[in-house]
Design a protein around this motif. Structure first.
Motif, short mmCIF file in Angstrom:
data_model
loop_
_atom_site.label_atom_id
_atom_site.label_comp_id
_atom_site.label_asym_id
_atom_site.label_seq_id
_atom_site.Cartn_x
_atom_site.Cartn_y
_atom_site.Cartn_z
N THR A 123 4.93 1.28 12.90
CA THR A 123 4.93 2.74 12.74
C THR A 123 3.64 3.29 12.15
N HIS A 124 2.73 2.41 11.76
CA HIS A 124 1.47 2.86 11.15
C HIS A 124 0.27 2.25 11.86
N LYS A 125 -0.80 3.01 11.97
CA LYS A 125 -2.07 2.48 12.45
C LYS A 125 -2.82 1.89 11.26
N VAL A 126 -2.99 0.59 11.26
CA VAL A 126 -3.59 -0.11 10.13
C VAL A 126 -4.84 -0.86 10.58
N ASP A 127 -5.92 -0.71 9.82
CA ASP A 127 -7.18 -1.40 10.13
C ASP A 127 -7.35 -2.68 9.33
N LEU A 128 -6.69 -2.76 8.16
CA LEU A 128 -6.95 -3.86 7.24
C LEU A 128 -5.70 -4.20 6.43
N ILE A 129 -5.41 -5.50 6.31
CA ILE A 129 -4.29 -5.95 5.48
C ILE A 129 -4.81 -6.83 4.35
N PHE A 130 -4.44 -6.50 3.13
CA PHE A 130 -4.66 -7.39 1.99
C PHE A 130 -3.40 -8.24 1.88
N LEU A 131 -3.51 -9.52 2.23
CA LEU A 131 -2.33 -10.33 2.49
C LEU A 131 -2.21 -11.53 1.57
N ASP A 132 -1.10 -11.59 0.85
CA ASP A 132 -0.75 -12.78 0.07
C ASP A 132 -0.30 -13.87 1.05
N ILE A 133 -0.41 -15.13 0.65
CA ILE A 133 -0.02 -16.24 1.53
C ILE A 133 1.36 -16.77 1.18
N GLU A 134 1.58 -17.10 -0.08
CA GLU A 134 2.85 -17.71 -0.47
C GLU A 134 3.89 -16.63 -0.76
N MET A 135 4.80 -16.44 0.21
CA MET A 135 5.89 -15.48 0.08
C MET A 135 7.16 -16.11 0.65
#
Length: 231
Positions: free
Chosen positions: A46-58
């Motif tokens: 639902t959103h136009k996103v250019d960049l994700i700050f992403l955690d790995i361990e979830m």
């Protein structure tokens, strides 16, 4: 230039620390923050996103598994407390890899990389020709859409065959297909994506591109005919 971004981390404290850095950066616009990969997957629809700050361990799905199920991946800056995932992150074509705790200076450096990558992606005009950037032999290379003949699966890699040469790129077929413009390419076999403009002729078993014969899956023939008719 402003990049729309989201933060993905199951820790509310860690999300808050990244959000503060984002809010203090003039080139970033925070769209949303998510506490899980599943929540993120739904939100990106639902959103136009250019960049994700992403955690790995979830829990449930980790950061890498999230990327595996995304059709159109924005740029990724991994944010994690461990260094052991750095090599795998490189294989996912990450823009940068930040280790917690994150300093403002290191954060800003990562964002500058993302801005430069975004500028490269937007580096398009009619005289230059439509193109994509691929990473081959540790270098970003510009490939013109009109020059691509076909893409072939090679295990964990794909081979991009162009008018001039062939490039081996670390990617899945599904991920690479999502980078191509709609209506110009078709996956005619589990191991082949072909440029519709390059097809000379075809029958029930093969597609001919110049002197090469590429296998055509039986269940793709009707889709191929429709695609060629709609060009």
């Amino acid at each position: 230039m402003t990049l729309n971004c989201v933060v993905v981390d199951d820790s509310a404290i860690q999300r808050l620390s990244i959000v503060k850095l984002i809010e203090n950066h003039s080139s970033l616009n925070l769209i949303a923050e998510y506490s899980s990969a599943l929540e993120t997957k739904n939100g990106l629809n639902t959103h136009k996103v250019d960049l994700i700050f992403l955690d790995i361990e979830m829990p449930v799905l980790n950061g890498f598994e999230l990327l595996d199920v995304l059709n159109n991946k924005p740029q990724i800056i991994f944010v994690t407390g461990k260094t052991e995932y750095a090599f795998k992150a490189f294989n996912y074509d990450a823009t940068d890899y930040l280790q917690k705790p994150i300093t403002k200076e290191r954060f800003n450096t990562a964002v500058e990389k993302a801005i430069e990558q975004h500028k490269l992606k937007l580096d398009f005009n009619e005289t230059d020709g439509e193109h994509i950037f691929v990473k081959s032999n540790l270098k970003k290379r510009k490939v013109y859409i009109k020059d691509i003949k076909w893409i072939e699966a090679l295990g964990d890699y794909v081979k991009v065959v162009t008018e001039e040469n062939s490039l081996v790129v670390l990617s899945t077929m599904k991920a690479f297909e999502s980078e191509l413009p709609e209506g110009k390419f078709l996956r005619i076999h589990k191991s082949y994506i072909v440029n519709l403009d390059k097809i000379d002729r075809f029958n029930s078993k093969n597609v001919e591109v110049g002197a090469y014969e590429i296998p055509l899956s039986r269940n793709k023939k009707t889709q191929l005919v429709d695609a060629l008719n709609n060009m």
